[in-house]
Design an enzyme around this catalytic site. Sequence first.
Site, PDB file in Angstrom:
ATOM      1  N   TYR A   1       0.559  -1.154   0.060  1.00 19.44           N
ATOM      2  CA  TYR A   1       0.061  -0.011  -0.014  1.00 19.44           C
ATOM      3  C   TYR A   1       0.994   1.423  -0.045  1.00 19.44           C
ATOM      4  O   TYR A   1       0.370   2.113  -0.065  1.00 19.44           O
ATOM      5  CB  TYR A   1      -1.282   0.372   1.440  1.00 19.44           C
TER       6      TYR A   1
ATOM      7  N   LYS B   1       3.945 -15.379   1.912  1.00 16.96           N
ATOM      8  CA  LYS B   1       4.320 -15.553   1.047  1.00 16.96           C
ATOM      9  C   LYS B   1       5.587 -16.139   0.473  1.00 16.96           C
ATOM     10  O   LYS B   1       6.106 -15.299  -0.284  1.00 16.96           O
ATOM     11  CB  LYS B   1       3.471 -14.955  -0.374  1.00 16.96           C
TER      12      LYS B   1
ATOM     13  N   ASP C   1      -1.929 -18.278   0.314  1.00 17.75           N
ATOM     14  CA  ASP C   1      -2.911 -19.305  -0.404  1.00 17.75           C
ATOM     15  C   ASP C   1      -3.580 -20.200  -0.179  1.00 17.75           C
ATOM     16  O   ASP C   1      -5.307 -20.200  -0.007  1.00 17.75           O
ATOM     17  CB  ASP C   1      -2.229 -19.366  -1.906  1.00 17.75           C
TER      18      ASP C   1
ATOM     19  N   ASP D   1      -6.558  -7.346   4.093  1.00 21.05           N
ATOM     20  CA  ASP D   1      -7.344  -6.938   3.414  1.00 21.05           C
ATOM     21  C   ASP D   1      -8.202  -7.284   2.838  1.00 21.05           C
ATOM     22  O   ASP D   1      -9.470  -7.816   3.231  1.00 21.05           O
ATOM     23  CB  ASP D   1      -7.065  -5.747   2.409  1.00 21.05           C
TER      24      ASP D   1
ATOM     25  N   ASP E   1     -12.101  -9.568   4.414  1.00 24.37           N
ATOM     26  CA  ASP E   1     -13.438  -9.912   3.959  1.00 24.37           C
ATOM     27  C   ASP E   1     -13.879 -11.327   3.563  1.00 24.37           C
ATOM     28  O   ASP E   1     -15.270 -11.542   4.016  1.00 24.37           O
ATOM     29  CB  ASP E   1     -12.928  -9.065   2.317  1.00 24.37           C
TER      30      ASP E   1
END
Length: 363
Positions: free
Chosen positions: A142, A192, A224, A248, A252
């Site tokens: 970000y 990751k 993942d 983020d 959700d």
Amino acid sequence: MKYKKVVLLPGDGIGPEVTREAVKVLIATGEKFRVRFAFTEELVGGASLDATGEPVTDTVISLAYNADAVFLGAVGGPQWDRVNKEKRPETGLLRLRKELGLYTNLRPVRVYLSLVHSSTLKPELIKNIDILVVRELTGGIYFGHPKGVEMRDGEECGIDTMTYKVSEVDRIARVAFDAARQRKNKVISVDKANVLAASQIWRRTVDYVARDYPDVNLEHMLVDNCAMQLIRNPVQFDVLLTDNMFGDILSDEAAMLSGSIGMLPSASLGRGTAMYEPVHGSAPDIAGQDVANPLAAILSVALMCRYSFGMNHAACLIENAVEAVLEKGFRTRDIHAPGTQLAGTCEMGDRIVEVMEQLTCEE
Ligand code: IPM
Ligand code: MG
């Protein structure tokens, strides 16, 4: 009696509607616990851009900086989709997070018993879910540099850079381990590391911090796989430690375990003033219709009481009131089901206040 200064940034879309309900609940809390709040309402996001030419102004940043707590509704909407990135509504929110130094974002995910059937997942899978997402909020892709659009090999190229310094990972990891000690002593750290250098630093630093917490169980999970595990077997999670972007996305996903993203509150903490926002966005398609779920906003106020004002009893009272209203069968459209009673945004807020007045609390 001293006032607690709360800056309200309702923002765009359903932001103002849910903020109104959050304020109702905060005022009721103040009456119950003899605390007075002084509210200052300011613009952020598209609303600020339209009025001032900036998605957040220096004045608002400094007001927020000097407040006791900040509440933000939501930002963004299709009318600002073509605006340059530095003027976008979301940039206003990101600037607030960065300038207030809010590197910790807490997103508690729990499933209310009465909503077990609202989730798209099977009830037996989600029944005992209690997850705390600890999301790093001021670093990663970000904010990394270089960033922007430039010409490369004769064509436009969008560039974002994922960076993490050891110190940035160290401090958020400590938040996660400390939180785990108050819960089930388990941290699952997401990265990751099989591909990204920033994730390798992330994993190495989390391992290093873990040595100070021998009593806490640590597991690393590739992002993942984590996305899959959240759906496959969500009760395995206690504290979920993530970087900015993975947090983020995964929050959700985790929100849907609780039945609706309209249920998920968040607290952004850092060096000074903290900010509280529902996890959901501005939902422009339902704005102004009195159908938005205000519970994420109301539960964010509970977090404000807990983290900014040290009013844990008040926080529990609000959370219990939410539970009680759901048990009575009142539902906004997003969680409405046969046999329950449809309630609007405003009615839902009123119901919470009504129940709060009846519930007893010690303090
Ligand atoms: C969130 C939101 C924000 C984010 C947007 C609005 C910038 O999606 O708080 O989850 O990406 O952090
Ligand atoms: Mg998000």
